[in-house]
Design an enzyme around this catalytic site. Sequence first.
Site, short mmCIF file in Angstrom:
data_model
loop_
_atom_site.label_atom_id
_atom_site.label_comp_id
_atom_site.label_asym_id
_atom_site.label_seq_id
_atom_site.Cartn_x
_atom_site.Cartn_y
_atom_site.Cartn_z
N HIS A 1 0.83 -1.21 0.00
CA HIS A 1 0.00 0.00 0.00
C HIS A 1 0.87 1.27 0.00
CE1 HIS A 1 -3.23 -2.77 1.21
NE2 HIS A 1 -4.07 -1.82 0.83
N LYS B 1 -0.74 4.76 4.96
CA LYS B 1 -1.63 3.82 5.64
C LYS B 1 -1.17 3.63 7.08
CE LYS B 1 -3.88 -0.59 4.82
NZ LYS B 1 -5.20 0.07 4.93
#
Lengths: 248, 248, 248, 248
Positions: free
Chosen positions: C134, C138
């Site tokens: 990701h 995050k």
Amino acid sequence: MTIRVGVLGSGGKVGQAVSDAVRAAADTELVAEVDKDDALSTFVDSGTEVVVDFTHPDVVMDNLQYLISQGIHAVVGTTGFDDARLDTVRSWLADSPETGVLIAPNFAIGAVLSMKFAQQAARFFDSVEVIELHHPNKADAPSGTAYRTAALIAEARKDAGVGRSPDATTTELDGARGADVDGVRVHSVRLAGLVAHQEVLLGTQGETLTIRHDSIDRTSFTPGVLLGVRAIASRPGLTVGIEPLMDL
Amino acid sequence: MTIRVGVLGSGGKVGQAVSDAVRAAADTELVAEVDKDDALSTFVDSGTEVVVDFTHPDVVMDNLQYLISQGIHAVVGTTGFDDARLDTVRSWLADSPETGVLIAPNFAIGAVLSMKFAQQAARFFDSVEVIELHHPNKADAPSGTAYRTAALIAEARKDAGVGRSPDATTTELDGARGADVDGVRVHSVRLAGLVAHQEVLLGTQGETLTIRHDSIDRTSFTPGVLLGVRAIASRPGLTVGIEPLMDL
Amino acid sequence: MTIRVGVLGSGGKVGQAVSDAVRAAADTELVAEVDKDDALSTFVDSGTEVVVDFTHPDVVMDNLQYLISQGIHAVVGTTGFDDARLDTVRSWLADSPETGVLIAPNFAIGAVLSMKFAQQAARFFDSVEVIELHHPNKADAPSGTAYRTAALIAEARKDAGVGRSPDATTTELDGARGADVDGVRVHSVRLAGLVAHQEVLLGTQGETLTIRHDSIDRTSFTPGVLLGVRAIASRPGLTVGIEPLMDL
Amino acid sequence: MTIRVGVLGSGGKVGQAVSDAVRAAADTELVAEVDKDDALSTFVDSGTEVVVDFTHPDVVMDNLQYLISQGIHAVVGTTGFDDARLDTVRSWLADSPETGVLIAPNFAIGAVLSMKFAQQAARFFDSVEVIELHHPNKADAPSGTAYRTAALIAEARKDAGVGRSPDATTTELDGARGADVDGVRVHSVRLAGLVAHQEVLLGTQGETLTIRHDSIDRTSFTPGVLLGVRAIASRPGLTVGIEPLMDL
């Protein structure tokens, strides 16, 4: 000390992305934004050191003549530069020996690096092929980048005396083995949900090396622009492409 | 004209793979195979130009002393060379100034290239992480190659003044973010059906570059050995690692 | 004949993406857009057959009570549904036996399929690991999807009597082998230039199967929403998750 | 209790790999190995419950007739079964209603699963393409598995009323877009260092799903053979392909 940067073509999407990037970086300062109805003298008045030009082939030569005459460095992403135009820019720079101009067709650092690495690695492997993958709205196959990558690979192998990749195919469904660019096979995938991606696959006995570049955003050129902005002041004359600035 | 090659340690699996590769290549000729009970003079008698040594740390120094004294070039994959041993080899070579010796810890061309490319690219990207994937019988995690790759990346970024990869993680299940090697995250996958694989992932705004190396066969070192065999005659003195022979 | 669709929460980014998708599809027609200050009766007046609700946990229950009472089907992406809320919706639907409601935590078809396939395949392989990748903003590692995928894999293997993935690691740099979710290793990569990606790797003797999902755009949920819109009229009662609509 | 297994064609490489796998598994026992000069009655004498047959089209029918007549189950990887042969086997099995025979063209579990998943997912995505990658000694392009995968995908999409993948290509270098199998594009890469690999890429707005199968070893069929050995006793009659045994 920060670098004082101006943006030409500041009204467009690309220009705005450049302005955002210049503002966000710690070592650059946005001091002037100029769009088509604004005076180029804004750059002089604001003490601009480097101008980034993403405008149009119709106006870029006038922009450059002015900037060079004022001793302002330029980083140019506008397209349409042929050899004649590059020679003209060189002649202007001859009269302003401390000014630097960077003209680059591709500012995506990952794209430039993957092309370079492919070229360097090409002669050490028995086999090389290229797969490029793009969104389905693309009109040309293969992509210009894939075509150029394959041509560079082919040239590097030829220079090193390496033969064609081995291929025992005797039964082929038309097109299965891809396009042939100077002896290098290139495959073009078109798929919804993709943006712009490329893989160079190199293989020899028992091992493979894959160099993959993924670009998923129109802003992927801004790190390359900032690289140019930081380097161009110490590089007088004309530089074509960002690779020479990268000291690879 | 072909290069006359001899193999030391010809009875082992690795030695046999080398012999096969020398026989298969168009520009090399296998003229002598020597195993532990055979005389080293076989190489002189057969007019060997380059010897490939995959033997044992206990005997490799004697082998090298003899070969250098006879002006025979050597390509060495035997392990156990520390600085003291390398210095000894250099002193022998000083008395035989036309002889070349290559000592390399890793002959896999793809592994060497991917480490080199990772190192070159590291400073141009905000983020770098390493994933290595191996068969489940491996005892150490991360692999030595991944550890070394991460350390080289960290060093390249430090030299260029690039900070740590950004990471906003505040809630982590223990181990999820991998191991930390000098600030570079390294993830080790162990999976049946794999052999030895490594990915270096580099990312900046909107784009990523991935350098992946797959080695699926114990013979993946032979192209690197042949590269050494071809280059060492024109490279007197000691060369450590195959990278200097690759003109990258 | 087209399906007459209304959008609840039409002012938000998600609502607009839904409206765009409904307009673009050949078999759906956008007949009503309702935002927080508009009357729900707009749906009745416009003859809406299916309402898509991406609003807020505070208002979604009132929305659903009204829509069900009017016999209008609903496709709901709003979060915050626990068992008590689901039971309440079921009780309302009991009084309106021809109305269908779909409540789904994830409309990304690729994510749902990759989770399903991982679960189906898990028991046939010696080894399974999960890598999720990701953007670096995050906060949690691993991602909720990766955690849930690993838990489903672990459950499927347990049900089939399959043991833990083999792992001979004896020397580990802290964290290298990832996080342990019910015996399944999960690795979290955080890299600039990424959005949301996940790989499930399954391996057995001599072969591996990799299921990879890449999501690069906030609009990747709209095909799943359209799938729900098309299916819900012929599926009275409550459906949780889009998987039951997919006839896998 | 272990399953008593016999191997037919025990002298070949494949037969030996089967014998090794049967010996290595905890729940199977190797009780008979029969090669071309040995008597089939060895299986009866040794109390064999399941025979694995990797022999030759010339002898496999005689083998099966004998085994079925003795009530011994069979798992068959020998090629050359057309509809007529399958019908003959069915007629023999009609007289021995408790005996099970599995005839499978492909025992690689990963290959079977990836084909199945591709087929299941195909109708949910705007675009699907197939890339297969093999060693350069392969004579046909695309591979039989890729051809079959593409045909199954095309059929699944047709059954669901899904149109062709979008493609705006107007300028194509011959072959760049691959081969066309029932409207599904298939690309064949041939690369030294590879064995047998296949990727199915599926894409829709903002997301892609990739199903990749890698086979790097000739022994990758043995887990599928063991799956068959374990299941066939409880599955009387003829089973074609391992998929029906997998309860997907």
